[in-house]
Design an enzyme around this catalytic site. Sequence first.
Site, PDB file in Angstrom:
ATOM      1  NE  ARG A   1      -2.334  -2.408  11.350  1.00  0.00           N
ATOM      2  CZ  ARG A   1      -3.203  -1.315  10.775  1.00  0.00           C
ATOM      3  NH1 ARG A   1      -4.366  -1.345  11.310  1.00  0.00           N
ATOM      4  NH2 ARG A   1      -2.729  -0.430  10.282  1.00  0.00           N
TER       5      ARG A   1
ATOM      6  NE  ARG B   1      -1.577   4.289   9.125  1.00  0.00           N
ATOM      7  CZ  ARG B   1      -2.792   4.015   8.973  1.00  0.00           C
ATOM      8  NH1 ARG B   1      -3.198   3.757   7.684  1.00  0.00           N
ATOM      9  NH2 ARG B   1      -3.463   3.997   9.904  1.00  0.00           N
TER      10      ARG B   1
ATOM     11  CB  SER C   1     -11.215  -4.853   7.786  1.00  0.00           C
ATOM     12  OG  SER C   1     -12.267  -3.906   7.559  1.00  0.00           O
TER      13      SER C   1
ATOM     14  CD  GLU D   1      -8.917  -1.700  10.355  1.00  0.00           C
ATOM     15  OE1 GLU D   1      -8.634  -0.628  10.433  1.00  0.00           O
ATOM     16  OE2 GLU D   1      -8.625  -2.528   9.052  1.00  0.00           O
TER      17      GLU D   1
ATOM     18  NE  ARG E   1      -3.759  -2.255   2.164  1.00  0.00           N
ATOM     19  CZ  ARG E   1      -4.713  -2.859   2.957  1.00  0.00           C
ATOM     20  NH1 ARG E   1      -5.041  -1.836   4.153  1.00  0.00           N
ATOM     21  NH2 ARG E   1      -5.262  -3.755   2.737  1.00  0.00           N
TER      22      ARG E   1
END
Length: 422
Positions: free
Chosen positions: A390, A276, A351, A348, A261
């Site tokens: 994560r 991130r 999802s 988070e 990303r």
Amino acid sequence: MLDVRFVRENPEQVVKALEKRNYDSSVFDDFLKNEKSRKDMREEVDNHRMKLNDISGKIGMMRKQGEDVSQLLQGAKSLSDTIKNQETYLNEYEVKVRNSLLIIPNIPHESVPVGKDEKENVEVRRWGEPRQFDFEPLNHWDIGEMLEIIDFERASKIAGARFSLMKGLGAKLERALMNFMLDLNVSKGYKEVFPPILVNRESMTGTGQLPKFAFELFIISDPELYLIPTAEVSVTNIHRNEILSEKELPIYYTAYTPCFRREAGSYGKDVRGLIRQHQFNKVELVKFAKPEDSYDELEALTKDAEDILQKLELPYRVVALCTGDLGFAASKTYDLEVWLPAQQKYREISSCSNFEDFQARRANIRFKREGKKGTEFVHTLNGSGLAIGRTVIAILENYQQKDGSVVIPEVLRPYMGVDIIK
RNA sequence: GGAGAGGUGGCCGAGCUGGUCGAAGGCAGCCGCCUGCUAAGCGGUUGUGGGAGUAAAAUCUCACCCAGGGUUCGAAUCCCUGCCUCUCCGCCA
């Protein structure tokens, strides 16, 4: 993508949905105008085509019998020119209609809480108690560097900011988690797949990343290929342009892939640590379901993702995203948020979404009911099960000891070969 | 990277000296007949998307023979481009 006919016939519902998402509805006005022109032009072209087919047929028959056709030929020629002319307009309208349809987001399910942004997401349930520390818990990046299992400095030398280099038991933890999650998912009936990481434009359009979110993607220009931001893209597109049979549904897949990303627009956010990254590992769950089953499947999929956290004994909560925070393609989403003691926050880690037929329509994934004519679009769902990086964060922070070591969760020990990192 | 071959309906496979081709034939599927069961046999039927139409059907119509362009009154059939598959040679994890 929404159904053209539905949008044409229920404009007020679509506008309402756009408002709930804080979307500007101006795209929509253009759409309605172009769709009207498109439809009218289509009818005209079809009618002319019918006439032309008729004349052409006659020409063929008359030629065969040696009759003179020059009269008919003249009319056919001019009709043919007219059609060609109209078709260039028709083409333009069709492209415009499709383009505006491609950037209209999905309509939220009626059960989705209405809200402006992530602050109005609704907590659904919690699991586990955050651990009480008798010392000040450290950040995962400090733990990782002290144990020499994560090297951020060298990673930035190799690639740049937002990359990481996992070493020793850190690298092994990453691998252990992937294997643990895949094994668990497979044991529940998900079929393991390992798909391409680079995909073409059609695939990216199929799941909704393109055309609207190109800025979030790493793009290779020659040949034109895209690095997947999630396995959802590759795996959902497995069945692009296919008609599935009713009896093979539901289909469950699980896949490990690296994800890429750009993180454009997230400057200054989570710059430190693994939260991130431009590249991260993720195990994904993907489902193809019949429409009447998709919301039950969403609950089940969410539970499957939760089960991973439970087996790792990591405290988490489940949050229903509100309309303002809901992703572009989703009808409904549950986020799983894991407890991070250093931040004193739930963050988070998964999802889980039902896209209903939004992706299926773009990607043209249909199924045929037993004994019924025609086809229907399937419903597609997916969720992380889980994001590996994560999970590493959560383990390092939640399982840290006063002496700086980190205990390995019970279920991972067979995969790690050790029960502590020190 | 070089040299060839090819992409047709659920599958196999004709058509490819342009018209009557949505497309022969076979297999598979479905419906019916027949046979005391099964097999064989006989007759019929079977794609997708859009539009018109209907209470729903029926019916009519446009498009679709890998994709996108072109030639033509008319293209599965001719021409161009792209994608993909296969064979041979070279190279490579």
